[in-house]
Design an enzyme around this catalytic site. Structure first.
Site, PDB file in Angstrom:
ATOM      1  N   GLU A   1       0.840  -1.215   0.000  1.00 22.56           N
ATOM      2  CA  GLU A   1       0.000   0.000   0.000  1.00 22.56           C
ATOM      3  C   GLU A   1       0.870   1.258   0.000  1.00 22.56           C
ATOM      4  O   GLU A   1       0.851   2.032   0.957  1.00 22.56           O
ATOM      5  CB  GLU A   1      -0.887   0.015   1.254  1.00 22.56           C
TER       6      GLU A   1
ATOM      7  N   ARG B   1       3.417   7.677  -0.338  1.00 20.56           N
ATOM      8  CA  ARG B   1       4.469   8.689  -0.459  1.00 20.56           C
ATOM      9  C   ARG B   1       5.507   8.335  -1.528  1.00 20.56           C
ATOM     10  O   ARG B   1       5.915   9.191  -2.301  1.00 20.56           O
ATOM     11  CB  ARG B   1       5.160   8.807   0.900  1.00 20.56           C
TER      12      ARG B   1
ATOM     13  N   TYR C   1       5.086  18.330  11.620  1.00 21.37           N
ATOM     14  CA  TYR C   1       6.145  17.339  11.909  1.00 21.37           C
ATOM     15  C   TYR C   1       7.529  17.977  12.014  1.00 21.37           C
ATOM     16  O   TYR C   1       8.521  17.254  12.068  1.00 21.37           O
ATOM     17  CB  TYR C   1       6.240  16.313  10.766  1.00 21.37           C
TER      18      TYR C   1
ATOM     19  N   CYS D   1      -1.630  34.023  10.757  1.00 21.08           N
ATOM     20  CA  CYS D   1      -1.281  34.645  12.041  1.00 21.08           C
ATOM     21  C   CYS D   1      -0.833  33.590  13.046  1.00 21.08           C
ATOM     22  O   CYS D   1      -1.499  33.355  14.061  1.00 21.08           O
ATOM     23  CB  CYS D   1      -2.485  35.399  12.583  1.00 21.08           C
TER      24      CYS D   1
HETATM   25  N1  PLP Z   1      -1.480   1.954   4.437  1.00 20.59           N
HETATM   26  C1  PLP Z   1      -1.917   2.435   5.613  1.00 20.59           C
HETATM   27  C2  PLP Z   1      -2.859   1.610   6.417  1.00 20.59           C
HETATM   28  C3  PLP Z   1      -1.498   3.682   6.076  1.00 20.59           C
HETATM   29  O1  PLP Z   1      -1.942   4.163   7.237  1.00 20.59           O
HETATM   30  C4  PLP Z   1      -0.587   4.437   5.275  1.00 20.59           C
HETATM   31  C5  PLP Z   1      -0.064   5.735   5.747  1.00 20.59           C
HETATM   32  O2  PLP Z   1       0.450   5.891   6.805  1.00 20.59           O
HETATM   33  C6  PLP Z   1      -0.173   3.909   4.059  1.00 20.59           C
HETATM   34  C7  PLP Z   1      -0.626   2.666   3.672  1.00 20.59           C
HETATM   35  C8  PLP Z   1       0.752   4.641   3.132  1.00 20.59           C
HETATM   36  O3  PLP Z   1       1.974   4.908   3.676  1.00 20.59           O
HETATM   37  P1  PLP Z   1       3.093   5.618   2.783  1.00 20.59           P
HETATM   38  O4  PLP Z   1       2.479   6.817   2.160  1.00 20.59           O
HETATM   39  O5  PLP Z   1       4.150   5.945   3.752  1.00 20.59           O
HETATM   40  O6  PLP Z   1       3.534   4.604   1.775  1.00 20.59           O
END
Ligand code: PLP
Length: 420
Positions: free
Chosen positions: A274, A277, A317, A344
């Protein structure tokens, strides 16, 4: 910067001059490179070679329908975490290519997922399992789920985006997971062929990822001993990108680490990931105009027309995002600036102590803003959110119109007030 480069001092997105885009669109705006996105996705795909796999792009990274459509065309499925993200994904994808993660799914969200027969609902608690069974039964549906396991592994990332430690709210420990899989055996409306996990985001080392897989593979064996057969592992996302001088693992090394760890023990398991980023993070820029330059007792500020509502990562962050000139010009004087927005709050900065050769009216680009930037934007200070533009070779598409002032209060209602 995937898809962006300087040619003779001018910054380009694919084949288009960013300064020209700014003239046509106005500032601030996000610009994404379709070629950069395709190249990242294809490199990740091909790292798997012939190994069966699925890539479910994490919609939360950047949910713009234009990007989702581009990724869907490349063969991506989608990982969603809300009814809103699910509805977006359904606009560009088959339901069987969508998985639903998240720790707090509402009844309405579960119903929506079941209505569309999505591929998997990744459950995160006993209470959620109970809720899904009740709803599935009332709809006369069979729900396919995975239990999201919390492997208690430190992803060694920012504490706000670490999700795989036992003190985090995500998933269930392996003992609880075993109990849930046993319970599922007797639930008429649930089947659970998968285990899911996700240990965090912006992960720079493969070690924690391998530790997590190994822990989950132990669970696969424990379940097998109980006669429960797992067919699929959802390995989550999390691969980091370079914002400054980080050295994230290459796609090839990342995939090799995942695949070889799984295949050593269970080569027949189907796997999915999944990523968010790592696909889109470096394929976006936030373009902003310098409204004013200001010197407060020797401290130089560049006040730009983008702000923390458009880009919250530095404030949230303390993230370091690279900032560069859109048109480089050595004849301009160079100084260290705090690049700040008009909001602001002193947290309203895009970068501090940045060496820039800029003048009032110039354009700057904040790099690596493809992920977790526009998706986290807000209307704080009643600022309309920026336009979003997808450049594809020598063409561009506005994939989100800039919000207008009317958009800000369109859904607000002024009650009738009596004078008393
Ligand atoms: N899958 C789940 C359940 C997530 O919470 C996240 C993000 O934190 C991601 C996938 C994607 O993570 P990244 O964008 O770091 O690959």
């Amino acid at each position: 910067m995937d898809g962006f480069e300087y040619k003779q001092g001018d910054l380009y997105a694919d084949d288009l001059l960013i300064a020209d885009l700014a003239d046509q669109i106005g500032t601030p705006f996000f610009v994404y490179s379709a070629q950069g996105i395709r190249s990242n996705f294809r490199r990740l795909q091909s790292a798997f070679g012939q190994r069966q796999h699925q890539i479910h792009y994490a919609v939360k990274a950047n949910p713009n329908l234009g990007l989702l459509a581009c990724l869907s065309k490349l063969g991506a499925g989608f990982d969603v975490v809300s009814g809103g993200e699910l509805t977006r994904a359904l606009k560009v994808s088959n339901p069987e290519d969508i998985v639903f993660s998240g720790v707090g799914k509402s009844e309405e969200e579960i119903r929506l997922a079941l209505e569309h027969n999505i591929s998997s609902i990744n459950i995160e608690s006993a209470a959620e399992l109970k809720r899904i069974q009740t709803i599935a039964q009332s709809m006369n549906k069979s729900a396919t789920v995975a239990v999201r396991v919390n492997p208690d592994v430190d992803a060694k990332t920012h504490e706000y985006i670490s999700t795989g430690l036992k003190e985090n709210k995500f998933g269930v420990d392996t003992e609880t997971a075993i109990g849930l899989y046993q319970q599922i055996q007797s639930l008429p409306n649930i089947k659970a062929p998968s285990i899911a996990y996700h240990i965090g985001s912006q992960i720079m080392q493969l070690g924690p990822m391998i530790d997590a897989i190994n822990k989950v593979l132990v669970l696969v064996d424990q379940l097998l001993e109980l006669g429960i057969v797992i067919k699929h592992l959802d390995l989550g996302g999390g691969l980091g990108i370079r914002y400054q001088d980080e050295n994230p693992p290459l796609f090839e090394d990342y995939v090799q680490a995942l695949v070889s760890t799984v295949d050593k023990q269970h080569p027949h398991l189907h796997i999915s990931i999944e990523p968010g980023r790592s696909i889109v993070g470096n394929t976006g820029l936030l373009i902003s105009k310098v409204e004013y330059l200001k010197n407060n007792s020797g401290k130089h500020f560049a006040i730009v027309d983008a702000a923390m509502n458009d880009l919250i990562r530095p404030a949230l962050y303390k993230a370091w995002m690279n900032i560069c000139e859109v048109q480089q010009n050595d004849s301009k004087s160079r100084r260290d600036y705090d690049v700040v927005g008009p909001i602001c709050e002193s947290a309203d900065f895009l970068g501090k102590n940045r060496s820039l050769a800029i003048e009032q009216g110039d354009l700057i680009a904040v790099q690596s803003t493809g992920a977790y930037c526009s998706s986290m934007a807000s209307n704080y200070n009643s600022r309309p959110r920026p336009a979003e533009v997808l450049v594809d070779g020598d063409k561009f598409h506005i994939i989100r119109q800039r919000e207008s002032y009317n958009d800000l209060f369109d859904r607000e209602i002024i009650p009738e007030f009596s004078a008393s």
